[in-house]
Design a protein around this motif. Structure first.
Motif, PDB file in Angstrom:
ATOM      1  N   LEU A   1      -3.611   9.973   2.351  1.00 12.52           N
ATOM      2  CA  LEU A   1      -3.365   9.799   3.788  1.00 12.52           C
ATOM      3  C   LEU A   1      -2.887   8.371   4.039  1.00 12.52           C
ATOM      4  N   ASP A   2      -1.685   8.239   4.602  1.00  7.16           N
ATOM      5  CA  ASP A   2      -1.144   6.909   4.883  1.00  7.16           C
ATOM      6  C   ASP A   2      -1.368   6.563   6.349  1.00  7.16           C
ATOM      7  N   GLU A   3      -2.366   5.759   6.612  1.00  7.13           N
ATOM      8  CA  GLU A   3      -2.761   5.335   7.958  1.00  7.13           C
ATOM      9  C   GLU A   3      -2.922   6.513   8.922  1.00  7.13           C
ATOM     10  N   PRO A   4      -3.868   7.401   8.635  1.00  8.33           N
ATOM     11  CA  PRO A   4      -4.041   8.591   9.486  1.00  8.33           C
ATOM     12  C   PRO A   4      -4.484   8.255  10.905  1.00  8.33           C
TER      13      PRO A   4
ATOM     14  N   PHE B   1       2.531  10.795   5.947  1.00  3.66           N
ATOM     15  CA  PHE B   1       3.390   9.614   6.015  1.00  3.66           C
ATOM     16  C   PHE B   1       2.947   8.664   7.124  1.00  3.66           C
ATOM     17  N   GLN B   2       3.160   7.377   6.864  1.00  2.75           N
ATOM     18  CA  GLN B   2       2.784   6.357   7.844  1.00  2.75           C
ATOM     19  C   GLN B   2       3.549   6.544   9.158  1.00  2.75           C
ATOM     20  N   ASN B   3       4.871   6.757   9.033  1.00  2.00           N
ATOM     21  CA  ASN B   3       5.676   7.061  10.218  1.00  2.00           C
ATOM     22  C   ASN B   3       5.878   8.562  10.208  1.00  2.00           C
TER      23      ASN B   3
ATOM     24  N   LYS C   1       0.823  -1.205   0.000  1.00  2.00           N
ATOM     25  CA  LYS C   1       0.000   0.000   0.000  1.00  2.00           C
ATOM     26  C   LYS C   1       0.866   1.266   0.000  1.00  2.00           C
ATOM     27  N   THR C   2       1.813   1.337   0.961  1.00  2.00           N
ATOM     28  CA  THR C   2       2.668   2.521   1.039  1.00  2.00           C
ATOM     29  C   THR C   2       3.498   2.656  -0.240  1.00  2.00           C
ATOM     30  N   THR C   3       3.917   1.508  -0.776  1.00  2.00           N
ATOM     31  CA  THR C   3       4.694   1.555  -2.020  1.00  2.00           C
ATOM     32  C   THR C   3       3.870   2.188  -3.143  1.00  2.00           C
TER      33      THR C   3
HETATM   34 MG   LIG Z   1       2.512   1.114   4.792  1.00  2.00          MG
END
Ligand SMILES: [Mg+2]
Ligand SMILES: Nc1ncnc2c1ncn2[C@@H]1O[C@H](COP(=O)(O)OP(=O)(O)OP(=O)(O)O)[C@@H](O)[C@H]1O
Lengths: 357, 281
Positions: free
Chosen positions: B200-203, B111-113, B45-47
Motif C-alpha cells: 500500500l503506497d500511502e493509503p 498507487f500513491q497517486n 519509498k515509492t521507488t
Molecule cells: Mg512516494
C-alpha cells in the motif's frame, strides 16, 4: 437488459434487411436515388473498418494509422485468390497469367483476406507495439506506405499484378451481402469488447501502469487487439474490392486512413454505434450530398469562388478541426446508441444515481 | 532467512542516472506482518515499491518472494561505470519480470497517486482483476462460451465488494467518488487479484482523521480475514505507530533505522531526518 434487447434487435435487423432488399429492387439505376444504394453499400464497408479502427484507438488506446494498409492486404488477398483461372491470362497480361493458377471460392477468399492481414499485423506487432502513441502512429502509417509501394513493385508482379489493376474476381450481387458480412463482423467485435478481453483492453486504455499491476500482460493484449483489428480491416478490404469491382494498390493511400480516422473521430472515439452512424453520414456526404462543393457553380454571371475540385477535402479538414477543438466527444462520445434507453428516456447513469439516493 | 519470510529485498540499489533513489537497502517482511516503510519526501519509498513490482529493474540487488528469487540485476552497460552503490559483483544474473508476472505471483499494490480506471465503475474496476485467472481463450470469451467463468468472475467481484463494504458504490464511476473512498476501492481492486502480499503506497494520503481511523481498522481487518501480509508506505504517524509490527526508515535512499514502533519513535536519527527534511506532520 441484454436479453430484453435481443428479440426487438433481431426483429429490427430483419426489417432492415427486408427494407434494403426492397430499395434495391425498386430503385432503378437511372433514378437519382440510385446513389443511395451506392452510399449504403460503401457505408456498410466503411462501418466495419471504422469499428475495427475504433477497437484499437478507442478501446485499447493504441493510436494506429495502419488501417488502409491492412485493407489493401485484404483486398489484394481476396482478388488474387479468387480471380477465375480462365480470366487470369487477361488480368495478368503483362505477367503471363501470373503465378497462381487456381481460384478459391469467394467466401474462402474473404476469410483469407482477414487471415493474411492478421498475420502481417501479428508479425509487425511485436516491434511496433512497444512504441508510445505518436511513434506507433508514425510506424503504422509507414508500414502501410511501404506495403503500398511493395504491392506495386514490378518484381512481385506475377503475384500482385504490379501497378496494374486486379479485376474479374467475383463480386456481390445484392446489397444484403456487404450488410450481412459487415454486420456479423461488427457483432463479433462488440462481443469481444464486452468479454473479459475487452475489459482488459479498456483497462489498458485507461491506465497502462494500473492495468499491468492488475496482472494484464500489456504486450500480449496489445498484440491481440492489433491482430484482431487488422483481421477485420482485411475483411473490409475484401468487401471494398468486391464493391469497386477492381483494385489498385495506389488507392489505399494515407488519405484513406485519414478518412477512416475522420469517421471514427466524428462518431466518437470509443463508441461502436457512433462509428457506424458516422460511416454512413460520411460516405453520404462525400459521395453524394457534398459533391456540389467540388463543382463549379455559376449564378447569373458570377462564378462562386472556392467551389472547385478538391474543395470538399478542405471542408472535411475544417470539420475535423472543429470537432477536435469543440466537440471532442464526437456524435456519441463513448456511449452506445440503444433503443431501450431512447424509449425509456433515461440514461444508465441517471438510473445508477437514483439507486444510490 | 526465516522460513516464514514473505518478502526479502536484498541489497537493492536503484540509480537513475546520477541519482541514487534507493541505496543498498535490505528489508524483510514475514508472514502475517504489517510492516511500514517511512521516510521524508523523496526518500525512495515509492521507488522501492516500483522495484518490487517490476516497474523498474533494480540497478543492483535481488528480491525474494516466499524464499524464491524473483528479481535480480547487476550494473550493466553504461551503469557499469556510473554505479555508485555497494555490493557490485555480488549479483550476476538478470531476472526482471514485468509487473503483470509479479501480480500473478501474488503481490498486489496500490498507487500513491490513485490510478483507478477512470471510464469504469467501481464494480468494473474490481472485475478487471479477475482477468488474470481466466481459463477461457480469446475465441471462447468472444463468443461468450465461457458463461460459467464469466458468472463466477462477476460473483467474485460482487462478493469482494460486499466483504469490503463497498457494495453501495459498486455502480458509481470510480473516479467520481470522494478521495477516501477511491483509496479503498483501489485496495479492493488490488485484493481482487487474490494476493498474499499487499503493498500500500500511502493509503491514508488525503484522508481526514476520521477516515484515517476507519482505514486503520480496515487494514487490520483485511490482514486477519484474508491472511495477508502487508507492506505499507505511510506518512500518518498515528496510523503507522498503531498498526505496524515493524518499521523501516529511509532517508535519501539509505536505510537509517528499523525496528519496533517504540524503538523508531525514540530513534534520534529518525527524529532528525523528519525535522530536517519533511514538512509533513
Ligand atoms: Mg512516494
Ligand atoms: N523514473 C525516475 N527517473 C528519475 N528519477 C526518479 C524516478 N523515479 C523517482 N526518481 C527520484 O528518486 C527519488 C525518490 O523518489 P520516490 O518517489 O521514490 O520518493 P518517495 O519516498 O516515494 O517520496 P514521497 O513521500 O514524496 O512519495 C526522488 O529524488 C525522485 O526524483
Amino acid at each position: 437488459m441484454k436479453k430484453k434487447e435481443l428479440i426487438p434487435g433481431l426483429i429490427l435487423i430483419a426489417a432492415l434487411l427486408v427494407l434494403l432488399r426492397y430499395l434495391e429492387l425498386h430503385i432503378s439505376p437511372q433514378s437519382q436515388w440510385a446513389m443511395l444504394l451506392t452510399v449504403l453499400k460503401k457505408g456498410s464497408i466503411y462501418a466495419l473498418v471504422a469499428v475495427s479502427m475504433n477497437l484499437l484507438n478507442g478501446f485499447t488506446g493504441l493510436f494506429s494509422l495502419g488501417q488502409a494498409g491492412f485493407m489493401m492486404i485484404g483486398a489484394y488477398t481476396y482478388a488474387v485468390l479468387t480471380i477465375p483461372a480462365e480470366q487470369r491470362e487477361m488480368v495478368y497480361m503483362y505477367y503471363e497469367g501470373g503465378i497462381i493458377r487456381f481460384a478459391l471460392p469467394s467466401i474462402v477468399g474473404i476469410i483469407l483476406a482477414g487471415v493474411v492481414a492478421a498475420v502481417f499485423a501479428f508479425l509487425i506487432g511485436l516491434p511496433v507495439l512497444r512504441l508510445k502513441s505518436d511513434y506507433l502512429a508514425i510506424a503504422t502509417l509507414g508500414f502501410a506506405e511501404i506495403m503500398r509501394a511493395l504491392f506495386q513493385w514490378d518484381t512481385l508482379g506475377p503475384l500482385t499484378n504490379g501497378s496494374n489493376m486486379l479485376r474479374s474476381y467475383p463480386t456481390f450481387k445484392t446489397i444484403l451481402y456487404p450488410f450481412i458480412v459487415s454486420g456479423v463482423c461488427i457483432a463479433l467485435i462488440v462481443m469481444l469488447i464486452n468479454s473479459t478481453y475487452g475489459r482488459a483492453f479498456k483497462a489498458i486504455r485507461d491506465d497502462e501502469i494500473a492495468a499491468e499491476a492488475m496482472g494484464i500482460n500489456l504486450a500480449h493484449h496489445k498484440r491481440i487487439a492489433f491482430t484482431v483489428s487488422s483481421f477485420f480491416a482485411g475483411i473490409s478490404g475484401a468487401l471494398l474490392a468486391m464493391f469497386q469491382t477492381n483494385v489498385q494498390a495506389k488507392s489505399f493511400n494515407s488519405a484513406m486512413t485519414y478518412e477512416i480516422l475522420l469517421i471514427v473521430v466524428i462518431g466518437g472515439i470509443g463508441s461502436v454505434t457512433g462509428s457506424v452512424i458516422s460511416s454512413f453520414l460520411f460516405i453520404a456526404c462525400s459521395e453524394w450530398l457534398l459533391r456540389f462543393l467540388d463543382e463549379t457553380h455559376v449564378i447569373g454571371d458570377v462564378t462562386l469562388p472556392l467551389m472547385r475540385s478538391g474543395f470538399r477535402k478542405v471542408v472535411f479538414s475544417l470539420i475535423i478541426m472543429v470537432i477536435v477543438l469543440f466537440f471532442r466527444q464526437g456524435i456519441m462520445g463513448n456511449r452506445e446508441f440503444s433503443f431501450t434507453r431512447l424509449f425509456s428516456g433515461r440514461s444508465k447513469k441517471s438510473k445508477g444515481g437514483k439507486a444510490d439516493e | 532467512m526465516s522460513n516464514d519470510s514473505v518478502l526479502r529485498i536484498d541489497n537493492v540499489t536503484m540509480q537513475f542516472g546520477g541519482v541514487i533513489a534507493v541505496d543498498n537497502v535490505t528489508i524483510d517482511v514475514n508472514k502475517g506482518e504489517i510492516v511500514s516503510l517511512i521516510g521524508p519526501n523523496g526518500a525512495g519509498k515509492t521507488t522501492a515499491f516500483n522495484v518490487i513490482t517490476g516497474v523498474y529493474a533494480p540497478t543492483n540487488g535481488a528480491v525474494y518472494f516466499n524464499d524464491e528469487k524473483i528479481i535480480e540485476n547487476y550494473p550493466q552497460g553504461k551503469m557499469r561505470t556510473m554505479y555508485k552503490g555497494e555490493n557490485q559483483g555480488k549479483y550476476r544474473q538478470v531476472l526482471s519480470p514485468t509487473p503483470d508476472r509479479i501480480t500473478k505471483l501474488g503481490i498486489a499494490r496500490t498507487f500513491q497517486n490513485i490510478r483507478l480506471f477512470k471510464s469504469q465503475t467501481v464494480f468494473e474496476n474490481v472485475l478487471i482483476a479477475q482477468h488474470l485467472r481466466r481459463t477461457s481463450n480469446l475465441l471462447s470469451a468472444t463468443l461468450h462460451l465461457n458463461g460459467k467463468e464469466e458468472a463466477q468472475m462477476r460473483k467474485d467481484a460482487r462478493d469482494l465488494l460486499h466483504i469490503l463494504e463497498l457494495d453501495d458504490v459498486a455502480d458509481e464511476m470510480a473516479t467520481s467518488l470522494p478521495y477516501g473512498k477511491q483509496r479503498r476501492v483501489e485496495i479492493a481492486r488490488a485484493m481482487a487479484t487474490k494476493p498474499s502480499l499487499l503493498l500500500l503506497d500511502e493509503p491514508a494520503a488525503g484522508m481526514n482523521p476520521q477516515e484515517t481511523d476507519e482505514l486503520t481498522a480496515f487494514i487490520g481487518r483485511i490482514r486477519d480475514e484474508f491472511g495477508l501480509t502487508i507492506f505499507m508506505i505511510e506518512h500518518h504517524m498515528d496510523l503507522v505507530m498503531e498498526i505496524s509490527d515493524r518499521i523501516y526508515v529511509l532517508d535519501f535512499g539509505k536505510m537509517i533505522a528499523s525496528g519496533l514502533p517504540e524503538e523508531i519513535q525514540s530513534n534520534r536519527r529518525v527524529i532528525e531526518a523528519y525535522l530536517g527534511g519533511a514538512v509533513d506532520e
